[in-house]
Enzyme design. Structure first.
Site, PDB file in Angstrom:
ATOM      1  N   GLU A   1     -28.967 -31.156   1.426  1.00  0.00           N
ATOM      2  CA  GLU A   1     -29.912 -30.563   2.562  1.00  0.00           C
ATOM      3  C   GLU A   1     -30.546 -31.797   3.132  1.00  0.00           C
ATOM      4  O   GLU A   1     -30.841 -31.638   4.215  1.00  0.00           O
ATOM      5  CB  GLU A   1     -30.903 -29.517   2.153  1.00  0.00           C
TER       6      GLU A   1
ATOM      7  N   GLU B   1     -24.870 -11.454   4.502  1.00  0.00           N
ATOM      8  CA  GLU B   1     -24.547 -12.670   3.896  1.00  0.00           C
ATOM      9  C   GLU B   1     -23.114 -12.626   3.104  1.00  0.00           C
ATOM     10  O   GLU B   1     -22.656 -13.550   2.854  1.00  0.00           O
ATOM     11  CB  GLU B   1     -25.702 -12.981   2.805  1.00  0.00           C
TER      12      GLU B   1
ATOM     13  N   ASP C   1     -17.526 -25.085   2.155  1.00  0.00           N
ATOM     14  CA  ASP C   1     -17.106 -24.960   3.534  1.00  0.00           C
ATOM     15  C   ASP C   1     -17.386 -26.473   4.193  1.00  0.00           C
ATOM     16  O   ASP C   1     -16.222 -26.768   4.785  1.00  0.00           O
ATOM     17  CB  ASP C   1     -18.175 -24.095   4.156  1.00  0.00           C
TER      18      ASP C   1
ATOM     19  N   GLU D   1     -23.390 -20.225  12.063  1.00  0.00           N
ATOM     20  CA  GLU D   1     -21.809 -20.324  12.019  1.00  0.00           C
ATOM     21  C   GLU D   1     -21.117 -19.666  12.720  1.00  0.00           C
ATOM     22  O   GLU D   1     -19.956 -20.222  13.533  1.00  0.00           O
ATOM     23  CB  GLU D   1     -21.363 -20.228  10.703  1.00  0.00           C
TER      24      GLU D   1
END
EC number: 3.2.1.-
Length: 801
Positions: free
Chosen positions: A144, A383, A289, A401
């Site tokens: 992150e 989610e 991902d 996304e």
């Protein structure tokens, strides 16, 4: 890199960019030739109004943060104050994204440039330079911090220099953001000090990995380790310091070696020291991902063919095993025909956008349409949602996304349907997420209850992609086609490639072949999105769970532990009979038309049996291709050989074709082979050494065997009763270093027990041959054919005179 090769490389990059743009133009031309027009074309006026509404959304959230939360990392929109690490109540692991470094502002800087607000960008950059510091005793997420902070600083630096040249502003700026990103990069580097080169998930900004809280740090996710290269390569090339790019390439190389060699799939969680997989779920959502995203985008940004080849290999595997029409369902990497979850997570919504970038438009349209229907059913995409589209986890943190994929699909197709989808997403945010102090995450999409949370990506990605979707190229100060969007939607220019890095030579490596480039640009087959979407309009039917009535159970989906599946095959006239020991779970299937519930289900049963036959055949071929063999003669004087199955390793040479290693077998002393030397080191020279699993890593045993001069190593299992007949064979993991040059194979206890029994019976040392199992089978078949031919000749009567 020489000037000539650099110029050639830049020309190649430009040609590639021109080709990608041309592809989009061709698709747009194809669309214009179709007779059916997309529904509800949006007027320029409405599109401009939506663009301005997206701009207003940005400032509503941005001003709320700056006025009520800065210099905190995040805004808490319900309490209208800042979220500080160590001050506001802890949320556990969720707070690892926070570092008390004004994350939301740094993450948002380049959005200000896209909006054309140079004055506020100038002011914000000055604030970051003045207030943000990294010398804090705080543990943060490497992943992150890299994508939000390093990426945000780099993108803002690049755009600041761009404005100096093209907008005649910010002449005071002297590269301060670049220096800050370099400092932060150095603070992340200790996380890469692992035996595999794969970084730890977390690091202390001041103490590195010396923080006592990190002593037990072992696991990371595939996406966490594989989403570093874009930012670190840009950092190296802009600063001239190669260490960042070197470490990021090494991490990507190590991850590639850990893929399952049979399926080409990746798991989601692994041990950074041993390289062993902790979770073998494989899909395109959470935990994995952006690893796929960075493989493809690393090729686009850096021009290194190996990343395109790797992406294509993984992509083919995903489309073969994970993709089921519009749905993407997780499987087990080592058993890709077995589903590992009965739900999908919202992070997979990035996948259609990546498919667009790679040129595979049709499945992108299909998956996007499925997600749009899920959104319409539940207001937001939850989610996680089940395979019958019910809610599994009800949260929605305003993720970007789906809007990101909508943007890329519109850019590729020009279909106004995607403008309508974007409008729906925008209005939903306005109606259900907007609060007086910014935008609040939704705690449960069923109730609409809010959560006191506004992640930095709301400004950095969600609203940015909405603004871009409703903008024309002439509305923007920069040409976004000259940039690559990182996973956090930060902009890195394609021109970074021409800066070069002498550490790497950009050429196709020997580990790939032409087949890895077969899907580089799949044909769109005169794709018209409306026609692809039309059959899917009723894919999700109402709000009740869909029943399986009318849907045939396929052999690929069948699970013997599922009561519904057992009932379905029984109705098709199929009965199951246990074979051998029930604990092994082996069954034999029998089909009878007379036992079927109906004529139609009897035909389904025939089709099911045919599929099961093909599936079994394919699994046998795939398993056989991976298996190694330890072969030996049945006795000292016999020409007949027996082979015991063994598993390969990721860190030693693969024995393929007619390659083999032959030698006498000898047990290591001590058997675990974890000491610095062996008691029988002299005896082991030129022999096939046997060591038992345990006490140290597989690769440590291999290095010791190689050190004493062994010709090969067999590692036997330390679990009594284990067998390759009842357990899946696996490939032993290494630590990312390619220094083992001898073959290394793994044998379960039952198989090794057979080998050990023969060793004890023989008066002379047992000589074995380590080879590929499929090659042993070919060798045996050829030998049998020769013996049959010889016998046939011997039995022929002599010709009469």
């Amino acid at each position: 890199m020489s000037t000539t090769s650099s110029e050639s490389f830049v020309r190649g990059q430009r040609l590639m960019l021109i080709f990608l743009v041309a592809m989009c133009i061709v698709v747009a031309c194809v669309l214009s030739t179709e007779t059916t027009m997309p529904t509800q074309n949006m007027s320029n006026k409405e599109r401009a109004e939506l663009r301005e509404e997206a701009r207003d959304m940005f400032y509503h959230a941005y001003n709320a943060y700056m006025q009520n939360a800065y210099p905190a990392d995040e805004l808490m929109p319900l309490s209208c104050k800042g979220r500080y690490r160590g001050v506001t109540p802890s949320r556990g692991d969720m707070d690892d994204i926070l570092g008390n470094f004004s994350m939301t502002l740094v993450d948002t800087l380049d959005t200000l440039v896209l909006l054309g607000d140079f004055t506020e960008f100038d002011h914000a950059v000055k604030l970051v330079i003045r207030d943000v510091q990294f010398d804090s005793d705080i543990i943060v997420s490497v992943f992150e911090t890299n994508i939000r902070m390093v990426g945000g600083l780099l993108s803002a630096h690049i755009l600041a220099e761009y404005l100096q040249k093209h907008a005649d502003t910010m002449h005071w700026y002297k590269g301060e953001l670049l220096e800050m990103s370099r400092e932060l990069g150095y603070r992340l580097l200790p996380a890469f000090n692992t035996s595999t080169g794969i970084p730890h998930a977390r690091v202390n900004l001041r103490l590195g990995m010396k923080d006592p809280m990190l002593k037990k740090s072992r696991e990371t996710c595939t996406a966490c380790a594989g989403t570093i290269l874009l930012e670190f390569a840009a950092l190296s090339r802009l600063t001239g310091d190669p260490i960042f790019e070197v470490r990021a390439h090494a991490a990507m190389d190590a991850l590639w070696k850990l893929r399952h060699r049979g399926s080409d799939l990746m798991g989601t969680v692994l041990n950074v020291h041993s390289g062993d997989w902790v979770r073998r779920d494989s899909g395109v959502g959470a935990g994995i991902d952006s690893y796929y995203e960075y493989l493809f985008k690393s090729y686009v940004l850096l021009g290194d063919d190996k990343y395109l080849a790797r992406f294509n290999r993984h992509y083919n595997a995903v489309m073969k095993y994970v993709s089921e029409g519009p749905m993407l369902l997780d499987v087990l990497m080592h058993r890709p025909h077995a589903k590992s979850k009965n739900f999908m997570d919202s992070l997979l919504a990035f996948w259609p956008g990546l498919q667009v970038l790679s040129g595979d438009l049709k499945p992108a349209v299909q998956t996007h349409e499925m997600l749009y229907q899920v959104m319409q059913m539940h207001t937001f995409i939850p989610e996680a949602f089940t395979v019958d589209f019910q809610i599994h986890w009800g949260q929605h943190p305003l993720r970007p996304e789906f809007i990101e994929s909508t943007y890329f699909l519109y850019r590729a197709t020009g279909d106004h349907h995607y403008l309508q989808v974007g409008k729906k997403a925008l209005k939903t945010l306005q109606q259900h997420a907007k609060v007086s102090c910014g935008y609040a995450a939704v705690n449960d999409v069923r109730t609409g209850k809010h959560e006191d949370r506004m992640d930095s990506f709301v400004l950095s990605e969600t609203i940015k992609y909405l603004f871009l979707l409703f903008s024309d190229p002439q509305d923007l100060i920069i040409n976004v086609d000259e940039f690559v969007f990182t996973t956090e939607a930060h902009l890195l220019p394609l021109s970074i490639a021409q800066l070069g890095n002498a550490t790497f030579s950009f050429r196709q490596t020997d580990e790939h072949n032409v087949l890895d480039f077969m899907r580089t640009c799949p044909s769109s087959n005169r794709l018209f999105p409306e026609k692809v979407r039309k059959p899917l309009r009723n894919f999700i039917t109402g709000s009740c769970p869909r029943t399986t009535a009318g849907k045939r159970l396929s052999a690929l989906d069948f699970q013997a532990s599922n009561a519904d599946h057992l009932r379905a095959v029984y109705d098709m006239g199929i009965t199951m009979v246990s074979v051998g020991d029930r604990s092994q779970g082996k069954v034999r299937l029998f089909h009878s038309f007379y036992n079927a519930k109906s004529h139609e289900e009897g035909e389904m049963g025939l089709q099911f049996m045919q599929e099961m036959l093909e599936l079994t055949k394919m699994q046998s071929i795939n398993q056989l291709a991976q298996l190694q063999a330890v072969a030996y003669a049945t006795d000292e004087n016999s020409q007949d050989w027996i082979a015991l199955m063994a598993g390969p390793s990721h860190f030693s040479p693969e024995l393929t074709g007619d390659q083999f290693v032959e030698g006498d077998v000898i047990l290591a002393k001590p058997l675990r082979a974890c000491d610095e030397s062996l008691e029988n080191a002299e005896e082991a020279k030129g022999k096939v050494l046997v060591a038992e699993r345990g006490d140290c890593t597989f690769v440590s045993k291999a290095r010791l065997a190689q050190k004493v001069g062994a010709a090969a190593l067999i590692v036997c299992d330390n679990v009594p009763g284990s067998s390759g007949e009842t357990q899946p064979m696996f490939a032993m993991s290494g630590d990312g270093k390619d220094d083992v040059l001898i073959p290394v194979v793994f044998m379960y206890s039952m198989e090794f027990g057979k080998l050990s029994a023969v060793m004890q019976r023989r008066k002379q040392p047992l000589r074995v041959r380590v080879m590929q199992m499929v090659e042993f089978k070919r060798w045996q078949l050829a030998k049998e054919q020769r013996q049959n031919q010889t016998a046939s000749v011997a039995q022929k009567p002599e010709k009469e005179l």
